[in-house]
Design an enzyme around this catalytic site. Structure first.
Site, PDB file in Angstrom:
ATOM      1  N   ARG A 236       0.611  -5.086   6.545  1.00  0.00           N
ATOM      2  CA  ARG A 236       0.740  -6.425   6.767  1.00  0.00           C
ATOM      3  C   ARG A 236      -0.519  -7.191   7.070  1.00  0.00           C
ATOM      4  O   ARG A 236      -0.450  -8.433   7.009  1.00  0.00           O
ATOM      5  CB  ARG A 236       1.939  -6.959   7.645  1.00  0.00           C
ATOM      6  CG  ARG A 236       3.340  -6.192   7.177  1.00  0.00           C
ATOM      7  CD  ARG A 236       4.543  -7.112   7.260  1.00  0.00           C
ATOM      8  NE  ARG A 236       4.290  -8.241   7.069  1.00  0.00           N
ATOM      9  CZ  ARG A 236       5.115  -9.242   7.123  1.00  0.00           C
ATOM     10  NH1 ARG A 236       6.204  -9.307   7.981  1.00  0.00           N
ATOM     11  NH2 ARG A 236       4.967 -10.655   6.748  1.00  0.00           N
TER      12      ARG A 236
ATOM     13  N   GLY B  83       1.104   8.817   0.951  1.00  0.00           N
ATOM     14  CA  GLY B  83       1.877  10.041   0.435  1.00  0.00           C
ATOM     15  C   GLY B  83       3.257   9.579   0.075  1.00  0.00           C
ATOM     16  O   GLY B  83       3.793  10.595  -0.610  1.00  0.00           O
ATOM     17  N   GLY B  84       3.868   8.483   0.352  1.00  0.00           N
ATOM     18  CA  GLY B  84       5.291   8.090   0.239  1.00  0.00           C
ATOM     19  C   GLY B  84       6.117   8.965   1.144  1.00  0.00           C
ATOM     20  O   GLY B  84       7.608   8.956   0.568  1.00  0.00           O
ATOM     21  N   SER B  85       5.802   9.184   2.441  1.00  0.00           N
ATOM     22  CA  SER B  85       6.932  10.147   3.075  1.00  0.00           C
ATOM     23  C   SER B  85       7.521   8.901   4.034  1.00  0.00           C
ATOM     24  O   SER B  85       8.236   9.785   4.769  1.00  0.00           O
ATOM     25  CB  SER B  85       6.110  11.068   3.907  1.00  0.00           C
ATOM     26  OG  SER B  85       5.103  10.532   4.783  1.00  0.00           O
TER      27      SER B  85
ATOM     28  N   TYR C  11      13.427  13.641  19.972  1.00  0.00           N
ATOM     29  CA  TYR C  11      13.495  13.574  18.705  1.00  0.00           C
ATOM     30  C   TYR C  11      14.873  13.981  18.160  1.00  0.00           C
ATOM     31  O   TYR C  11      15.123  15.223  18.457  1.00  0.00           O
ATOM     32  CB  TYR C  11      12.548  14.365  18.000  1.00  0.00           C
ATOM     33  CG  TYR C  11      12.153  14.225  16.539  1.00  0.00           C
ATOM     34  CD1 TYR C  11      10.994  13.563  15.971  1.00  0.00           C
ATOM     35  CD2 TYR C  11      13.110  14.757  15.669  1.00  0.00           C
ATOM     36  CE1 TYR C  11      10.673  13.670  14.505  1.00  0.00           C
ATOM     37  CE2 TYR C  11      12.986  14.625  14.393  1.00  0.00           C
ATOM     38  CZ  TYR C  11      11.590  14.042  13.772  1.00  0.00           C
ATOM     39  OH  TYR C  11      11.476  13.950  12.465  1.00  0.00           O
TER      40      TYR C  11
ATOM     41  N   PRO D 239       0.846  -1.155  -0.051  1.00  0.00           N
ATOM     42  CA  PRO D 239      -0.014   0.016  -0.089  1.00  0.00           C
ATOM     43  C   PRO D 239       0.707   1.184  -0.021  1.00  0.00           C
ATOM     44  O   PRO D 239       2.057   1.346   0.324  1.00  0.00           O
ATOM     45  CB  PRO D 239      -0.803  -0.117   1.309  1.00  0.00           C
ATOM     46  CG  PRO D 239       0.024  -0.933   2.298  1.00  0.00           C
ATOM     47  CD  PRO D 239       0.571  -1.975   1.579  1.00  0.00           C
TER      48      PRO D 239
ATOM     49  N   THR E 139       1.235   3.369  10.424  1.00  0.00           N
ATOM     50  CA  THR E 139       2.534   3.711  10.968  1.00  0.00           C
ATOM     51  C   THR E 139       2.478   4.106  12.528  1.00  0.00           C
ATOM     52  O   THR E 139       3.539   4.780  13.054  1.00  0.00           O
ATOM     53  CB  THR E 139       3.447   4.348  10.026  1.00  0.00           C
ATOM     54  OG1 THR E 139       2.714   5.799  10.050  1.00  0.00           O
ATOM     55  CG2 THR E 139       3.429   3.888   8.837  1.00  0.00           C
ATOM     56  N   ARG E 140       1.109   4.285  13.051  1.00  0.00           N
ATOM     57  CA  ARG E 140       1.076   4.848  14.427  1.00  0.00           C
ATOM     58  C   ARG E 140       1.610   6.469  14.634  1.00  0.00           C
ATOM     59  O   ARG E 140       2.604   6.388  15.303  1.00  0.00           O
ATOM     60  CB  ARG E 140       1.708   3.939  15.669  1.00  0.00           C
ATOM     61  CG  ARG E 140       0.931   2.596  15.529  1.00  0.00           C
ATOM     62  CD  ARG E 140       1.143   1.759  16.725  1.00  0.00           C
ATOM     63  NE  ARG E 140       0.893   2.568  18.072  1.00  0.00           N
ATOM     64  CZ  ARG E 140      -0.118   2.102  18.809  1.00  0.00           C
ATOM     65  NH1 ARG E 140      -0.885   0.738  18.238  1.00  0.00           N
ATOM     66  NH2 ARG E 140      -0.567   2.509  19.756  1.00  0.00           N
ATOM     67  N   SER E 141       1.243   7.069  13.758  1.00  0.00           N
ATOM     68  CA  SER E 141       1.913   8.362  13.692  1.00  0.00           C
ATOM     69  C   SER E 141       1.458   9.099  15.005  1.00  0.00           C
ATOM     70  O   SER E 141       0.515   9.144  15.496  1.00  0.00           O
ATOM     71  CB  SER E 141       1.349   9.175  12.303  1.00  0.00           C
ATOM     72  OG  SER E 141       1.550  10.449  12.195  1.00  0.00           O
TER      73      SER E 141
END
Length: 556
Positions: free
Chosen positions: A270, A138-140, A474, A135, A217-219
């Site tokens: 997955r 946005g490709g980020s 971060y 899937p 991705t659990r953003s």
């Protein structure tokens, strides 16, 4: 072809947009000191796409025709540029490979389904023909969640969700919105805002990422202190699986066994293709302010963030940069002239007289949202905490600038790559008691790694999300690479940082997911038994390994 928007194939964001330093007088000397490169030297741009060696598609004519029948002839393609755009995300590893013309395996077909029925038919065809589905939002992604397994011999489909981009319904009484998974952040907010609502989710990748990608991705977003992260926001889901449709009803809370909703969150495709989500939304706030503050040093800043998180205050943003990232932020400021420049000089002179070491100063942004009275109350509560820790209020100006530039930082990576330096990020979360030792040991590990590769490097950090029991740190790191094997050098630095997370009580990722980049640490993070449980889910749902294989677990 489709009008679905994509980022440029070789870097971040929109073609023609990039980072510029000419109007930032402090930037050039900062970068020379940090990583030893001259930003004025002639950049080496990416190769022209005509030079890219795109492997031929292995999709048979019959298979491609069957996909075309499902989505329509204009929404299935084997075009080389389209396939390369859908091969990688936007990590430094991805960008270096693209510049070096390293494409061992690319998707064979890109398809753009219009609805859930089309996704189901594509899924059925892929399983019947033993093809792979990856899937694409946005490709980020920056952890390799999109890339095909290099040795994969089966036909690979990149299933781009970009046509499924509508807000379908808003239950205004329940504060819930049902939204298609392929919607980009700005498009979703525009639709919600038009009816007076917001999701309140603004990750760094907001302009180029999708609701489905956030869930997979659990953003976490910049305002997660108030609104929660995507796991908190997501209440209902529709997920296409082989031969099945998984439906999680939008219930506010439930005690019906292990959470299926939680299993889908962070599953990276997955466990199926997310087609819709029902998410909690909020009325647009009557007032929003982001204020800037200065702390004397990192220790006092961390202590203040802890006290805010455990107080009655509920700010939307609690962000604070360490001294090194603060110096970077100041270096990217435009030249100050007139009154503003005089005020800044006067402030720093005042702080020096108070005994502040300006090399240790930490810049913070704290946001407030709600009614005017609520914002006033929150500022008062937070203000008492900050006063206790000696912070200086900078007012609305820096906060307004932060708001304007918050989505622009990723462009800097391309700028540095053009000049022989590599920069990337790693983030973690840990309990409050472990944050400072973790921070110190990550710095030590990174600097040891720079010495090992023999290159000048830099690392800096900010606290990006506060929670009651801990926070997210971060880290941004950069180094001058040798131009021979920058990925090998990157691996040394990245691995040292990630291992330091695990060794010091942090998670391998707070909000960037696992992919292939972090998979080697998954058992250290969730235990072998935990990995066994995850493997069991993957095998049960996808015995043929057709759904984005090779991500999260490395056992396969």
């Amino acid at each position: 072809m489709t009008d679905v928007k994509h980022m440029k194939w070789w870097g971040w964001g929109v073609e023609g947009v990039g980072f510029h330093h000419e109007d930032k007088p402090g930037f050039a000397p900062f970068v020379v000191n940090a990583v030893g490169i001259d930003v004025w030297k002639e950049p080496v741009p990416p190769i022209d796409f005509a030079e890219v060696n795109v492997p031929e598609s292995v999709a048979s004519d019959e298979f491609f025709a069957a996909l075309t029948t499902i989505v329509g002839p204009e929404y299935a393609t084997t075009d080389g540029l389209e396939r390369v755009v859908h091969t990688y995300g936007k990590s430094i590893r991805d960008l270096i490979r693209l510049r070096d013309n390293v494409l061992p395996r690319v998707p064979d077909v890109v398809v753009y389904p219009a609805d859930e029925s089309a996704v189901q038919r594509i899924m059925a065809l892929a399983v019947a023909e033993d093809a792979v589905i990856i899937p694409f939002g946005g490709g980020s992604n920056i952890v390799g969640s999109l890339e095909p397994v290099p040795t994969e011999t089966r036909t690979i489909i990149s299933l781009d969700m970009g046509r499924m981009s509508r807000v379908l319904d808003i239950d205004e009484y329940s504060n819930l919105a049902t939204i298609q998974a392929g919607v980009l952040g700005p498009d979703m907010e525009e639709q919600l805002n038009a009816r007076g609502w917001t999701l309140g989710h603004f990750p760094d990748s907001f302009t180029h990422s999708t609701l489905g990608g956030w869930i997979a991705t659990r953003s976490s977003g910049m305002q997660s202190d108030k609104y929660g992260d995507i796991a908190d926001m997501t209440k209902g889901l529709r997920v296409v699986q082989p031969g099945k449709l998984l439906v999680v009803r939008p219930i506010p809370a439930s005690a019906t066994g292990p959470s299926v909703r939680e299993a889908i969150l962070g599953s990276e495709g997955r466990l199926g293709i997310i087609t819709e989500a029902t998410v909690q939304v909020h009325r647009l706030p009557a007032k929003r302010e982001v204020l800037g503050y200065l702390f004397k040093n990192w220790d006092s800043a961390l202590a203040a963030m802890h006290d805010i998180a455990t107080s009655d205050a509920a700010p939307s943003i609690t962000r604070v940069s360490d001294a090194r990232e603060t110096a970077f932020s100041f270096s990217t400021s435009k030249a100050s002239h007139g009154i503003s420049g005089q005020v800044q000089k006067a402030l720093f002179a005042f702080l020096q007289k108070r005994g502040w070491n300006l090399d240790e100063v930490c810049l913070s942004f704290i946001g407030y949202e709600g009614t005017a009275s609520n914002v006033s109350h929150q500022k008062s509560v937070v203000g008492d905490v900050l006063k206790k820790h000696g912070a200086i209020t900078l007012g609305k100006g820096p906060g307004a600038l932060y708001d304007q530039k918050k989505f622009d930082t990723p462009y800097l990576r391309d700028f540095l790559l053009d000049r022989g330096a590599a920069a990337d990020v790693s983030e973690t979360a840990a309990p409050w008691a472990k944050l400072k030792p973790l921070y110190d040991n990550v710095f030590a590990a990174a600097n040891k790694a720079y010495a090992e590769i023999g290159m000048k490097g830099w690392i800096m950090c900010h606290l990006s999300h506060s929670m009651h029991s801990g926070a997210c740190l971060y880290f941004t790191f950069a180094f001058t690479h040798d131009g021979v094997d920058p990925i090998a050098q990157y691996d040394v630095v990245k691995s040292a940082i990630q291992q330091a997370f695990i060794d010091n009580g942090g998670t391998l990722s707070h909000h960037h997911s696992v992919g292939v980049e972090h998979a080697r640490w998954i058992e250290d993070d969730i235990s072998t038994a935990g990995a066994d449980l995850v493997q069991g889910m993957f095998t049960t749902v996808d015995p043929g390994k057709n759904l984005n294989p090779g991500k999260i677990l490395t056992r396969e």
